[in-house]
Motif scaffolding. Sequence first.
Motif, PDB file in Angstrom:
ATOM      1  N   UNK A   1       0.530  -1.125   0.387  1.00 25.00           N
ATOM      2  CA  UNK A   1       0.153   0.041   0.050  1.00 25.00           C
ATOM      3  C   UNK A   1       0.651   0.855   0.060  1.00 25.00           C
ATOM      4  N   UNK A   2       0.679   1.825  -0.906  1.00 27.34           N
ATOM      5  CA  UNK A   2       1.606   3.660  -1.265  1.00 27.34           C
ATOM      6  C   UNK A   2       0.866   4.738  -0.929  1.00 27.34           C
ATOM      7  N   UNK A   3       1.538   5.401  -0.008  1.00 29.36           N
ATOM      8  CA  UNK A   3       0.644   6.959   0.659  1.00 29.36           C
ATOM      9  C   UNK A   3       1.897   7.920   0.490  1.00 29.36           C
ATOM     10  N   UNK A   4       1.194   8.985  -0.186  1.00 27.30           N
ATOM     11  CA  UNK A   4       1.935   9.875  -0.164  1.00 27.30           C
ATOM     12  C   UNK A   4       0.875  11.524   0.089  1.00 27.30           C
ATOM     13  N   UNK A   5       1.522  11.970   0.458  1.00 28.28           N
ATOM     14  CA  UNK A   5       0.770  13.730   0.766  1.00 28.28           C
ATOM     15  C   UNK A   5       0.717  14.206  -0.439  1.00 28.28           C
ATOM     16  N   UNK A   6       1.981  14.198  -1.690  1.00 26.36           N
ATOM     17  CA  UNK A   6       2.142  15.641  -2.072  1.00 26.36           C
ATOM     18  C   UNK A   6       1.976  14.001  -3.788  1.00 26.36           C
TER      19      UNK A   6
ATOM     20  N   UNK B   1       3.576  -3.823 -14.874  1.00 26.74           N
ATOM     21  CA  UNK B   1       2.501  -4.718 -14.532  1.00 26.74           C
ATOM     22  C   UNK B   1       2.437  -5.380 -13.098  1.00 26.74           C
ATOM     23  N   UNK B   2       1.662  -3.859 -11.818  1.00 26.85           N
ATOM     24  CA  UNK B   2       2.048  -5.117 -10.189  1.00 26.85           C
ATOM     25  C   UNK B   2       0.746  -4.580 -10.565  1.00 26.85           C
ATOM     26  N   UNK B   3      -0.293  -3.516 -11.648  1.00 32.79           N
ATOM     27  CA  UNK B   3      -1.847  -3.432 -10.749  1.00 32.79           C
ATOM     28  C   UNK B   3      -1.764  -4.841  -9.821  1.00 32.79           C
ATOM     29  N   UNK B   4      -2.723  -5.176  -8.670  1.00 26.36           N
ATOM     30  CA  UNK B   4      -3.184  -6.000  -7.526  1.00 26.36           C
ATOM     31  C   UNK B   4      -2.194  -5.786  -6.779  1.00 26.36           C
ATOM     32  N   UNK B   5      -1.490  -5.557  -7.371  1.00 31.37           N
ATOM     33  CA  UNK B   5       0.043  -6.119  -5.546  1.00 31.37           C
ATOM     34  C   UNK B   5       0.677  -5.158  -5.053  1.00 31.37           C
ATOM     35  N   UNK B   6       0.428  -4.145  -6.339  1.00 31.64           N
ATOM     36  CA  UNK B   6       0.465  -2.516  -5.256  1.00 31.64           C
ATOM     37  C   UNK B   6      -0.431  -1.380  -5.399  1.00 31.64           C
ATOM     38  N   UNK B   7      -0.849  -0.859  -4.328  1.00 32.61           N
ATOM     39  CA  UNK B   7      -2.402  -0.333  -4.120  1.00 32.61           C
ATOM     40  C   UNK B   7      -1.695   1.100  -3.235  1.00 32.61           C
ATOM     41  N   UNK B   8      -1.767   2.112  -4.752  1.00 29.23           N
ATOM     42  CA  UNK B   8      -1.732   4.141  -4.444  1.00 29.23           C
ATOM     43  C   UNK B   8      -2.774   4.429  -3.359  1.00 29.23           C
TER      44      UNK B   8
END
Length: 76
Positions: free
Chosen positions: A26-31, A45-52
């Motif tokens: 789960x990738x989170x950033x304020x900016x 190619x990582x849709x479903x594995x990395x969740x912005x």
Amino acid sequence: MRVLDLGCGTALSSIFLAREYDVDVWAADLWVDPTENWRRVDDAGLAGRVHPRVPVRVRPPGWSLVGLTRVVAHLK
């Protein structure tokens, strides 16, 4: 394993972790807009594995690891 990458910036560290260590991130950033990161994740190619996500919406249960990348640089 689930990883919360707080302060992920452009999600490159999140993409690396998902690819190299076979984890969900789960990738989170304020900016950085999650939509921009989603495009990078999809291109990798990582849709479903990395969740912005927007940080206030990051609440999945059972974290295995929390990564704080470049966050200290923003604290004063």
